[in-house]
Design a protein around this motif. Structure first.
Motif, PDB file in Angstrom:
ATOM      1  N   LYS A   1      44.775  50.761  24.666  1.00  0.00           N
ATOM      2  CA  LYS A   1      43.445  50.440  25.295  1.00  0.00           C
ATOM      3  C   LYS A   1      42.598  49.346  24.321  1.00  0.00           C
ATOM      4  O   LYS A   1      42.070  48.434  24.794  1.00  0.00           O
ATOM      5  CB  LYS A   1      42.410  51.861  25.348  1.00  0.00           C
ATOM      6  CG  LYS A   1      40.995  51.462  25.594  1.00  0.00           C
ATOM      7  CD  LYS A   1      40.157  52.668  25.523  1.00  0.00           C
ATOM      8  CE  LYS A   1      38.507  52.290  25.464  1.00  0.00           C
ATOM      9  NZ  LYS A   1      37.907  53.584  25.059  1.00  0.00           N
ATOM     10  N   GLN A   2      42.638  49.572  23.025  1.00  0.00           N
ATOM     11  CA  GLN A   2      42.021  48.760  22.167  1.00  0.00           C
ATOM     12  C   GLN A   2      42.887  47.407  21.706  1.00  0.00           C
ATOM     13  O   GLN A   2      42.379  46.316  21.293  1.00  0.00           O
ATOM     14  CB  GLN A   2      41.544  49.116  20.945  1.00  0.00           C
ATOM     15  CG  GLN A   2      42.638  49.690  20.065  1.00  0.00           C
ATOM     16  CD  GLN A   2      42.046  50.420  18.821  1.00  0.00           C
ATOM     17  OE1 GLN A   2      41.081  51.188  19.093  1.00  0.00           O
ATOM     18  NE2 GLN A   2      42.639  50.312  17.523  1.00  0.00           N
ATOM     19  N   ASP A   3      44.254  47.430  22.078  1.00  0.00           N
ATOM     20  CA  ASP A   3      45.121  46.233  21.996  1.00  0.00           C
ATOM     21  C   ASP A   3      45.269  45.784  20.573  1.00  0.00           C
ATOM     22  O   ASP A   3      45.466  44.764  20.432  1.00  0.00           O
ATOM     23  CB  ASP A   3      44.736  45.142  22.989  1.00  0.00           C
ATOM     24  CG  ASP A   3      45.872  44.320  23.111  1.00  0.00           C
ATOM     25  OD1 ASP A   3      46.996  44.619  23.100  1.00  0.00           O
ATOM     26  OD2 ASP A   3      45.822  43.048  23.316  1.00  0.00           O
TER      27      ASP A   3
ATOM     28  N   GLU B   1      47.217  56.116  23.618  1.00  0.00           N
ATOM     29  CA  GLU B   1      46.221  55.901  24.583  1.00  0.00           C
ATOM     30  C   GLU B   1      45.211  54.854  24.219  1.00  0.00           C
ATOM     31  O   GLU B   1      44.840  53.728  24.564  1.00  0.00           O
ATOM     32  CB  GLU B   1      45.453  56.984  25.198  1.00  0.00           C
ATOM     33  CG  GLU B   1      44.724  56.691  26.493  1.00  0.00           C
ATOM     34  CD  GLU B   1      45.474  56.194  27.848  1.00  0.00           C
ATOM     35  OE1 GLU B   1      44.642  55.653  28.697  1.00  0.00           O
ATOM     36  OE2 GLU B   1      46.809  56.671  27.811  1.00  0.00           O
ATOM     37  N   TYR B   2      44.576  55.406  22.997  1.00  0.00           N
ATOM     38  CA  TYR B   2      43.846  54.343  22.126  1.00  0.00           C
ATOM     39  C   TYR B   2      44.261  53.171  21.793  1.00  0.00           C
ATOM     40  O   TYR B   2      43.383  51.929  21.883  1.00  0.00           O
ATOM     41  CB  TYR B   2      42.689  55.167  21.405  1.00  0.00           C
ATOM     42  CG  TYR B   2      41.731  56.216  22.065  1.00  0.00           C
ATOM     43  CD1 TYR B   2      40.424  55.804  22.085  1.00  0.00           C
ATOM     44  CD2 TYR B   2      42.232  57.334  22.550  1.00  0.00           C
ATOM     45  CE1 TYR B   2      39.570  56.515  22.847  1.00  0.00           C
ATOM     46  CE2 TYR B   2      41.309  57.985  23.241  1.00  0.00           C
ATOM     47  CZ  TYR B   2      39.995  57.711  23.411  1.00  0.00           C
ATOM     48  OH  TYR B   2      39.120  58.382  24.190  1.00  0.00           O
TER      49      TYR B   2
ATOM     50  N   GLY C   1      35.567  58.154  20.891  1.00  0.00           N
ATOM     51  CA  GLY C   1      35.347  57.737  22.178  1.00  0.00           C
ATOM     52  C   GLY C   1      34.217  58.036  23.174  1.00  0.00           C
ATOM     53  O   GLY C   1      33.754  57.239  23.825  1.00  0.00           O
TER      54      GLY C   1
ATOM     55  N   GLY D   1      52.034  54.735  28.737  1.00  0.00           N
ATOM     56  CA  GLY D   1      50.716  54.257  29.071  1.00  0.00           C
ATOM     57  C   GLY D   1      50.437  53.723  30.682  1.00  0.00           C
ATOM     58  O   GLY D   1      51.378  54.196  31.269  1.00  0.00           O
ATOM     59  N   SER D   2      49.408  53.493  30.857  1.00  0.00           N
ATOM     60  CA  SER D   2      48.994  53.194  32.159  1.00  0.00           C
ATOM     61  C   SER D   2      49.750  52.193  32.810  1.00  0.00           C
ATOM     62  O   SER D   2      49.988  52.331  33.902  1.00  0.00           O
ATOM     63  CB  SER D   2      47.623  52.339  32.163  1.00  0.00           C
ATOM     64  OG  SER D   2      47.763  51.302  31.322  1.00  0.00           O
TER      65      SER D   2
ATOM     66  N   LYS E   1      36.660  49.904  17.936  1.00  0.00           N
ATOM     67  CA  LYS E   1      38.350  50.191  17.698  1.00  0.00           C
ATOM     68  C   LYS E   1      38.333  51.061  16.448  1.00  0.00           C
ATOM     69  O   LYS E   1      37.747  50.949  15.649  1.00  0.00           O
ATOM     70  CB  LYS E   1      38.980  48.586  17.409  1.00  0.00           C
ATOM     71  CG  LYS E   1      38.714  47.718  18.725  1.00  0.00           C
ATOM     72  CD  LYS E   1      39.423  46.608  18.620  1.00  0.00           C
ATOM     73  CE  LYS E   1      39.371  45.560  19.646  1.00  0.00           C
ATOM     74  NZ  LYS E   1      40.003  44.501  19.730  1.00  0.00           N
TER      75      LYS E   1
ATOM     76  N   HIS F   1      33.156  51.521  22.505  1.00  0.00           N
ATOM     77  CA  HIS F   1      33.639  50.121  22.489  1.00  0.00           C
ATOM     78  C   HIS F   1      33.868  49.720  21.153  1.00  0.00           C
ATOM     79  O   HIS F   1      34.667  48.708  20.762  1.00  0.00           O
ATOM     80  CB  HIS F   1      32.514  49.335  22.851  1.00  0.00           C
ATOM     81  CG  HIS F   1      32.003  49.424  24.324  1.00  0.00           C
ATOM     82  ND1 HIS F   1      32.808  49.434  25.252  1.00  0.00           N
ATOM     83  CD2 HIS F   1      30.768  50.127  24.719  1.00  0.00           C
ATOM     84  CE1 HIS F   1      31.982  49.522  26.277  1.00  0.00           C
ATOM     85  NE2 HIS F   1      30.876  50.113  25.845  1.00  0.00           N
TER      86      HIS F   1
END
Length: 160
Positions: A125-127, A121-122, A83, A156-157, A90, A88
């Motif tokens: 974030k990267q979906d 989380e990652y 990270g 998650g968020s 994945k 950026h």
């Protein structure tokens, strides 16, 4: 009363030799990272290797500390380094291996709860899913096609 049933599914390989070639190579990098672990207290060494969508491979090993909570697991070392250096990119795949100085680890060792949360989380974030491959020193290798398989009710968020 409503009930919720959650099922997890893993692909199981008899050994590292049976893995697809790209995963074998990633696992070899995780083994090399495991050998660099700093584990003077637990004597339990863990290595992780991440394959990123930009072709880079990032590795991590567990780093212990006499103040036990200050140490960090191999998976989080690799994820946080990824990270920081490739913000950026994945994460496509993660290979994890564990060994002990006190016994032969011949069963797959999955990520701990804190690492599952960090991987989650990652992945959120990267979906896109992160394949997680894990093993001991020898024996079977498990593959989870996504962190959500290991932690189906990930926090998650959206939960804040």
């Amino acid at each position: 009363m409503e009930q919720l049933s959650i099922t997890t599914t893993f692909n199981v390989y008899p050994s590292a030799a049976a893995l697809p070639a790209d995963v074998q190579q990633l696992m070899e990098k995780a083994v090399a990272a495991r050998n660099n672990a700093y584990a003077p207290y637990s004597k339990f060494r863990v290595g992780a290797a991440l394959l990123l969508d930009n072709g880079e491979v990032v590795v991590g090993s567990n780093q212990e500390n006499a103040a036990y909570p200050s140490g960090l697991c191999a998976e989080r070392v690799a994820i946080f380094h990824s990270g920081a250096v490739y913000p950026h990119a994945k994460i496509l795949k993660m290979a994890i291996t564990a060994a002990s100085e006190g016994r032969l680890v011949d069963s797959p060792i999955p990520p701990c709860g804190a690492c599952r949360q960090s991987i989650g989380e990652y992945e959120l974030k990267q979906d896109t899913p992160i394949e997680i491959w894990f093993m001991g020193e020898e024996g079977k290798v498990y593959c989870s096609e996504s962190l959500k398989n290991l932690l189906p009710l990930v926090f998650g968020s959206k939960d804040l």
